[in-house]
Design an enzyme around this catalytic site. Structure first.
Site, PDB file in Angstrom:
ATOM      1  N   TYR A  49      -6.667  16.228  21.271  1.00  0.00           N
ATOM      2  CA  TYR A  49      -5.409  16.590  20.612  1.00  0.00           C
ATOM      3  C   TYR A  49      -5.650  16.844  19.117  1.00  0.00           C
ATOM      4  O   TYR A  49      -5.300  17.910  18.600  1.00  0.00           O
ATOM      5  CB  TYR A  49      -4.403  15.458  20.808  1.00  0.00           C
ATOM      6  CG  TYR A  49      -3.019  15.742  20.269  1.00  0.00           C
ATOM      7  CD1 TYR A  49      -2.157  16.638  20.891  1.00  0.00           C
ATOM      8  CD2 TYR A  49      -2.556  15.079  19.129  1.00  0.00           C
ATOM      9  CE1 TYR A  49      -0.877  16.881  20.399  1.00  0.00           C
ATOM     10  CE2 TYR A  49      -1.276  15.316  18.631  1.00  0.00           C
ATOM     11  CZ  TYR A  49      -0.442  16.218  19.276  1.00  0.00           C
ATOM     12  OH  TYR A  49       0.821  16.447  18.786  1.00  0.00           O
TER      13      TYR A  49
ATOM     14  N   ASP B   3      -6.401   4.036  17.306  1.00  0.00           N
ATOM     15  CA  ASP B   3      -4.971   4.017  16.969  1.00  0.00           C
ATOM     16  C   ASP B   3      -4.829   3.925  15.438  1.00  0.00           C
ATOM     17  O   ASP B   3      -5.288   2.964  14.828  1.00  0.00           O
ATOM     18  CB  ASP B   3      -4.332   2.784  17.624  1.00  0.00           C
ATOM     19  CG  ASP B   3      -2.824   2.885  17.728  1.00  0.00           C
ATOM     20  OD1 ASP B   3      -2.345   3.345  18.775  1.00  0.00           O
ATOM     21  OD2 ASP B   3      -2.142   2.524  16.760  1.00  0.00           O
TER      22      ASP B   3
HETATM   23  P1  NAD Z   1       6.562  17.884  24.789  1.00  0.00           P
HETATM   24  O1  NAD Z   1       5.412  17.445  25.618  1.00  0.00           O
HETATM   25  O2  NAD Z   1       7.920  17.372  25.120  1.00  0.00           O
HETATM   26  O3  NAD Z   1       6.641  19.463  24.726  1.00  0.00           O
HETATM   27  C1  NAD Z   1       5.534  20.310  24.864  1.00  0.00           C
HETATM   28  C2  NAD Z   1       5.939  21.462  25.767  1.00  0.00           C
HETATM   29  O4  NAD Z   1       4.836  22.364  25.883  1.00  0.00           O
HETATM   30  C3  NAD Z   1       6.306  21.005  27.183  1.00  0.00           C
HETATM   31  O5  NAD Z   1       7.507  21.619  27.585  1.00  0.00           O
HETATM   32  C4  NAD Z   1       5.127  21.488  28.020  1.00  0.00           C
HETATM   33  O6  NAD Z   1       5.469  21.748  29.359  1.00  0.00           O
HETATM   34  C5  NAD Z   1       4.689  22.718  27.254  1.00  0.00           C
HETATM   35  N1  NAD Z   1       3.288  23.100  27.473  1.00  0.00           N
HETATM   36  C6  NAD Z   1       2.199  22.285  27.445  1.00  0.00           C
HETATM   37  N2  NAD Z   1       1.095  22.995  27.662  1.00  0.00           N
HETATM   38  C7  NAD Z   1       1.480  24.288  27.839  1.00  0.00           C
HETATM   39  C8  NAD Z   1       0.792  25.496  28.122  1.00  0.00           C
HETATM   40  N3  NAD Z   1      -0.529  25.521  28.256  1.00  0.00           N
HETATM   41  N4  NAD Z   1       1.515  26.652  28.245  1.00  0.00           N
HETATM   42  C9  NAD Z   1       2.872  26.625  28.120  1.00  0.00           C
HETATM   43  N5  NAD Z   1       3.570  25.508  27.859  1.00  0.00           N
HETATM   44  C10 NAD Z   1       2.883  24.346  27.721  1.00  0.00           C
HETATM   45  O7  NAD Z   1       6.199  17.515  23.270  1.00  0.00           O
HETATM   46  P2  NAD Z   1       7.065  17.619  21.947  1.00  0.00           P
HETATM   47  O8  NAD Z   1       7.187  16.263  21.396  1.00  0.00           O
HETATM   48  O9  NAD Z   1       8.274  18.432  22.171  1.00  0.00           O
HETATM   49  O10 NAD Z   1       6.055  18.411  21.017  1.00  0.00           O
HETATM   50  C11 NAD Z   1       6.204  19.796  20.750  1.00  0.00           C
HETATM   51  C12 NAD Z   1       5.142  20.208  19.743  1.00  0.00           C
HETATM   52  O11 NAD Z   1       5.290  19.477  18.533  1.00  0.00           O
HETATM   53  C13 NAD Z   1       3.726  19.970  20.241  1.00  0.00           C
HETATM   54  O12 NAD Z   1       2.913  21.049  19.850  1.00  0.00           O
HETATM   55  C14 NAD Z   1       3.314  18.721  19.509  1.00  0.00           C
HETATM   56  O13 NAD Z   1       1.940  18.670  19.295  1.00  0.00           O
HETATM   57  C15 NAD Z   1       4.085  18.843  18.211  1.00  0.00           C
HETATM   58  N6  NAD Z   1       4.331  17.518  17.600  1.00  0.00           N
HETATM   59  C16 NAD Z   1       5.265  16.662  18.108  1.00  0.00           C
HETATM   60  C17 NAD Z   1       5.449  15.408  17.523  1.00  0.00           C
HETATM   61  C18 NAD Z   1       6.479  14.430  18.017  1.00  0.00           C
HETATM   62  O14 NAD Z   1       6.607  13.343  17.438  1.00  0.00           O
HETATM   63  N7  NAD Z   1       7.263  14.735  19.033  1.00  0.00           N
HETATM   64  C19 NAD Z   1       4.668  15.029  16.426  1.00  0.00           C
HETATM   65  C20 NAD Z   1       3.709  15.930  15.957  1.00  0.00           C
HETATM   66  C21 NAD Z   1       3.556  17.171  16.539  1.00  0.00           C
HETATM   67  N1  UDP Z   2       2.788   1.403  20.619  1.00  0.00           N
HETATM   68  C1  UDP Z   2       3.119   0.103  20.965  1.00  0.00           C
HETATM   69  N2  UDP Z   2       3.715  -0.096  22.174  1.00  0.00           N
HETATM   70  C2  UDP Z   2       3.996   0.906  23.037  1.00  0.00           C
HETATM   71  C3  UDP Z   2       3.658   2.224  22.680  1.00  0.00           C
HETATM   72  C4  UDP Z   2       3.042   2.442  21.459  1.00  0.00           C
HETATM   73  O1  UDP Z   2       2.887  -0.837  20.196  1.00  0.00           O
HETATM   74  O2  UDP Z   2       4.551   0.625  24.117  1.00  0.00           O
HETATM   75  C5  UDP Z   2       2.175   1.648  19.294  1.00  0.00           C
HETATM   76  C6  UDP Z   2       0.914   2.502  19.316  1.00  0.00           C
HETATM   77  O3  UDP Z   2      -0.224   1.683  19.511  1.00  0.00           O
HETATM   78  C7  UDP Z   2       0.952   3.135  17.939  1.00  0.00           C
HETATM   79  C8  UDP Z   2       2.440   3.283  17.640  1.00  0.00           C
HETATM   80  O4  UDP Z   2       3.109   2.401  18.523  1.00  0.00           O
HETATM   81  O5  UDP Z   2       0.388   2.258  16.989  1.00  0.00           O
HETATM   82  C9  UDP Z   2       2.962   4.695  17.840  1.00  0.00           C
HETATM   83  O6  UDP Z   2       2.551   5.151  19.115  1.00  0.00           O
HETATM   84  P1  UDP Z   2       2.951   6.581  19.698  1.00  0.00           P
HETATM   85  O7  UDP Z   2       2.098   6.816  20.902  1.00  0.00           O
HETATM   86  O8  UDP Z   2       4.423   6.668  19.851  1.00  0.00           O
HETATM   87  O9  UDP Z   2       2.585   7.593  18.532  1.00  0.00           O
HETATM   88  P2  UDP Z   2       1.221   7.910  17.747  1.00  0.00           P
HETATM   89  O10 UDP Z   2       0.247   6.780  17.923  1.00  0.00           O
HETATM   90  O11 UDP Z   2       0.740   9.169  18.329  1.00  0.00           O
HETATM   91  O12 UDP Z   2       1.672   8.005  16.337  1.00  0.00           O
END
Ligand code: NAD
Ligand code: UDP
Ligand code: UDP
Length: 312
Positions: free
Chosen positions: A144, A272
């Site tokens: 990722y 993490d």
């Molecule tokens: P999500 O998993 O809910 O959404 C991702 C979507 O992309 C899903 O609908 C999935 O089916 C689709 N997808 C995955 N692979 C695909 C492919 N090869 N072709 C077409 N569609 C595909 O995640 P999200 O939280 O909505 O995240 C959306 C974007 O934002 C992602 O790129 C993620 O990396 C980025 N992002 C999210 C967060 C967060 O906190 N939610 C934080 C940082 C970055």
């Molecule tokens: N985490 C936790 N319990 C859970 C899920 C996540 O303590 O049931 C912790 C995880 O280890 C991390 C933080 O919460 O330190 C955020 O995790 P998440 O997967 O939501 O996001 P990211 O690590 O990608 O920021």
């Protein structure tokens, strides 16, 4: 009115973005392979004549006509992106090449949803955009983190080499309705556990920090960035600088949900990050943007959503 392509439009953030764009009067083409997204996320949009859905995997070329692209497709939670890590890297890298090729052919602007994970387990705090990060290239999060880093490289090289108009947003932890109940992210885990009266699973001692942004704030920042002046291409951090420990988050969730849940301590996953907090001074200055929704209010909305969906 513009015609706008949203990849990953059936996911958590993508579905909120599609909804916002339609409300603004645009036409939306949602492209998704439903890897982590679902039709239920966009069921309220399917009747809208300005909304179109295309099931497609962006690791394969895509030939459509559109006026602007938001590239959000990529599984975002550790459980899902680690389930098939090779596909995760392909989605970030091959997917970026395809949507960039599409934007180049059409001569249109394209936004990349990048992530705070490009900073890895940071030794600079809070993280500003000029920090290059501390990422393990061979760990279980690398598919990722490195995929997203390579996608940023591709965006900037298409900009330099082909004159493509780009925007790169670095999203920090975002939460809200339509998170998946089972994707292992901390906010959804804690809410679902609290609603079911199950133990709240704290990884490590719970002293690691995160900064949680409500989805409406995030989408507002993303929209503002896309429409900002052409020479402001990012990367720009969008997130909430309100930093809390995971233990504090557990307390907040429990105070909103109530119920009998106790805390249960489990091992900390590999790599993490110990702390994370966005420096959003660039967003404040360039976009006049900052988050507005307090954690308690956002948690209330999210809890209400999970109450509805878990009872269905
Ligand atoms: P999500 O998993 O809910 O959404 C991702 C979507 O992309 C899903 O609908 C999935 O089916 C689709 N997808 C995955 N692979 C695909 C492919 N090869 N072709 C077409 N569609 C595909 O995640 P999200 O939280 O909505 O995240 C959306 C974007 O934002 C992602 O790129 C993620 O990396 C980025 N992002 C999210 C967060 C967060 O906190 N939610 C934080 C940082 C970055
Ligand atoms: N985490 C936790 N319990 C859970 C899920 C996540 O303590 O049931 C912790 C995880 O280890 C991390 C933080 O919460 O330190 C955020 O995790 P998440 O997967 O939501 O996001 P990211 O690590 O990608 O920021
Ligand atoms: N591509 C696409 N849709 C388009 C144009 C291109 O999916 O409308 C893909 C194409 O398959 C190619 C990639 O985008 O592999 C990169 O395109 P680009 O024109 O930059 O590179 P090239 O075709 O020269 O490899």
């Amino acid at each position: 009115m513009k015609s706008i392509l949203v990849t990953g439009g059936a996911g958590f953030l993508g579905s909120h973005l599609c909804e916002r764009l339609l409300a603004e009067g645009h036409e939306v083409l949602c492209v998704d392979n439903f890897y982590t997204g679902s039709k239920s996320n966009i069921s309220n949009l399917l009747q809208n004549p300005r909304f179109e859905l295309l099931r497609h995997d962006i690791t394969f070329p895509i030939y459509v006509e559109t006026g602007q692209i938001y590239n959000l497709a990529c599984p975002a939670s550790p459980i899902h992106y680690q389930h098939d890590p090779v596909q995760t890297t392909k989605t970030s890298v091959h997917g970026a090449i395809n949507v960039l090729g599409l934007a180049k052919r059409l001569g249109i602007k394209i936004l990349q949803a990048s992530t705070s994970e490009v900073y890895g387990d940071p030794d600079v705090h809070p993280q500003s955009e000029d920090y290059w990060g501390r990422v393990n290239p061979i760990g279980i999060r690398s598919c990722y983190d490195e995929g997203k880093r390579c996608a940023e490289t591709l965006f900037f090289d298409y900009h330099r080499q082909c004159g493509l108009s780009i925007k790169v947003i670095r999203i920090f932890n975002t939460y809200g309705p339509r998170m998946l109940p089972n994707d292992g992210r901390v906010v959804s885990n804690f809410i679902v556990q609290a609603l079911r009266g199950e133990p709240i699973t704290i990884y490590g001692k719970g002293h690691q920090t995160r900064s949680f942004c409500y989805v409406d704030d995030l989408i507002g920042g993303m929209r503002r960035f896309m429409d900002s002046r052409a020479d402001f291409i990012g990367p720009v951090n969008i997130g909430n600088p309100g930093e809390i420990t995971i233990l504090e988050l557990a307390e907040s969730v429990l105070s909103v949900v109530g119920g009998p849940s106790k805390l249960k301590f489990l091992p900390l996953p590999q790599d993490d990050p110990k702390q994370r907090k966005p420096d959003i001074s660039v967003a404040r200055k360039e976009l006049q943007w900052e988050p507005k929704v307090p954690l308690k209010d956002g948690l209330r909305e999210t809890v209400a959503y999970f109450r509805r969906t878990l009872l269905d």
